[in-house]
Write an enzyme that holds these catalytic residues in place. Structure first.
Site: not given
Ligand code: BDR
Ligand code: CA
Length: 319
Positions: A9, A248
Site C-alpha cells: 500500500d 515497519h
Molecule cells: C503499517 O501501516 C502503514 O501505515 C505502514 O506502511 C505499515 O505497513 C504500520 O502500522
Molecule cells: Ca505499508
C-alpha cells in the site's frame, strides 16, 4: 535464487521496503502487487511505478489489486496523514512512463491471479511479503488456499500481540484497514509469520542516515531523504517516545529473507471483529489445543543487526 513478491500500500516505509528488497542479493523481485491502505489502490499503483523508475528497476511488473476492504461497498479513498499528501511525503516524483498490469477492483484486480500463478510456478522458492491490509491474500486464500500453502514463506507486516496498536489501543493500521481479511487469513491455516509493532517499534531509523542518502548525490538519494524526512518528523511529533520513525515494512522483508533476525512464538491467531478491540490480533481460544500452529509471531528482534543491514542495503539501492 528465491523469488519475491511484495504486496504494497505504497507509502513511505513501503518505499523503504522496496529499496531494501531491490538491494538484497539473495532474492529476485519478480513483481509488486498493490492494495489500498496508506493511499487508495490507484495511488499505490502510481507510487510503485514511479518508485521503480526512480530506483532503476522499470522491469519489475506492478499488478493492480484490491481497492477496498472485504466488507466495504465502495473503493477506499483515504490518504493517511502519516505518509503525506501523495503517500510519499508529498514529494512529487517524475510521472511513470509505463502502466500497471490490470485494474484495481473489489476482487483483487489482477493481483490475486498473479500471486496464485507465482505460487503454482515457484512453490517453496517463492517468498511473499504483504506490507498493507491482507485483502489480496484473503481473496487468494478463498480461491486456492492449497497453492498458498506451497509458498516458501508468507511474512506480513501488521498486528500487535504484546503491545497496543497504533490506530486504536487494540489495532495496528494494516489490520485495522481490513480486519475481516486478516482474520480470514489467520484462520485459513495457511502458514504465516507476523511482523508486528512488537518488533517494528524496536527498529528505528537513525536520523543522520538521511544525510548519508543526500550525500550520495543521486536523484534517488535526494528524493528518499525528503520522503523519509517527512515521515520521520511525523513520528517525532506524534509518537515521540519512539525517538524516530519505525522501520515497519523493511523489517518484514528483512525477516522474510533472514529469519534469524527475529525470535518467534508459534500460535494460532485470530482478529477481533467486534467491539472496542476490533482489529486486534490475539490468540484464538478455540484453537488453543490444536497441536498445529499456523502463525509465527516475531516477538524479539536483533535490532542493531537489522538496522545496520538496512542502512547498508538502502544506501546501495539509492547510490
Ligand atoms: C503499517 O501501516 C502503514 O501505515 C505502514 O506502511 C505499515 O505497513 C504500520 O502500522
Ligand atoms: Ca505499508
Amino acid at each position: 535464487m528465491k523469488k519475491l513478491i511484495l504486496d504494497l500500500d505504497m507509502g513511505v516505509d513501503d518505499a523503504m521496503a522496496l529499496a531494501y528488497a531491490l538491494a538484497s542479493p539473495e532474492v529476485e523481485l519478480i513483481g509488486i502487487t498493490t492494495v489500498f491502505g496508506n493511499v487508495p489502490c490507484a495511488q499505490s499503483v502510481e507510487n510503485c511505478l514511479a518508485m521503480l523508475e526512480l530506483l532503476g528497476h522499470p522491469e519489475v511488473p506492478v499488478v493492480a489489486g484490491a481497492d477496498r476492504a472485504l466488507a466495504a461497498t465502495a473503493p477506499y479513498t483515504t490518504m493517511v496523514d502519516v505518509h503525506g499528501t501523495n503517500g510519499l511525503g508529498g514529494v512529487a516524483l517524475p510521472e511513470p512512463t509505463r502502466e500497471a498490469v490490470g485494474k484495481s477492483d473489489a476482487e483483487g484486480g489482477a493481483a490475486v491471479d498473479f500471486l496464485l500463478d507465482a505460487a503454482r510456478t515457484w512453490g517453496s522458492d517463492l517468498i511473499y511479503v504483504p506490507t498493507g491490509p491482507l485483502t489480496n491474500l484473503a481473496l487468494a486464500a478463498r480461491r486456492d488456499a492449497e497453492a498458498l500453502r506451497a509458498i516458501g514463506g508468507i511474512v506480513f507486516m501488521g498486528g500487535a500481540l504484546t503491545i497496543p496498536g497504533n490506530v486504536t489501543p487494540g489495532a495496528e493500521a494494516n489490520i485495522a484497514n481490513d480486519p475481516e481479511a486478516a482474520d480470514a487469513v489467520l484462520r485459513s491455516g495457511v502458514p504465516v509469520t507476523m511482523v508486528g509493532l512488537d518488533v517494528t517499534h524496536q527498529t528505528i531509523l537513525p536520523f543522520d542516515e538521511l544525510d548519508c542518502w543526500r550525500a550520495l548525490g543521486t536523484p534517488a538519494g535526494a528524493a528518499f531523504a525528503d520522503i523519509v524526512g517527512y515521515y520521520f518528523n511525523f513520528y517525532l511529533e506524534h509518537q515521540g517516545y519512539l525517538g524516530g520513525c519505525a522501520l515497519h515494512d523493511p523489517l518484514a522483508v528483512a525477516i522474510a529473507l533472514d529469519p534469524t533476525l527475529a525470535g518467534t512464538l508459534d500460535i494460532n491467531l485470530k482478529v477481533d471483529l467486534d467491539g472496542p478491540f476490533r482489529g486486534r490480533t490475539i490468540g484464538d481460544p478455540l484453537r488453543l489445543h490444536d497441536p498445529q500452529k499456523s502463525a509465527k509471531v516475531a516477538v524479539t528482534v536483533d535490532a542493531p543487526r537489522f538496522v545496520e543491514r538496512f542502512c547498508e542495503r538502502v544506501r546501495q539501492a539509492l547510490g
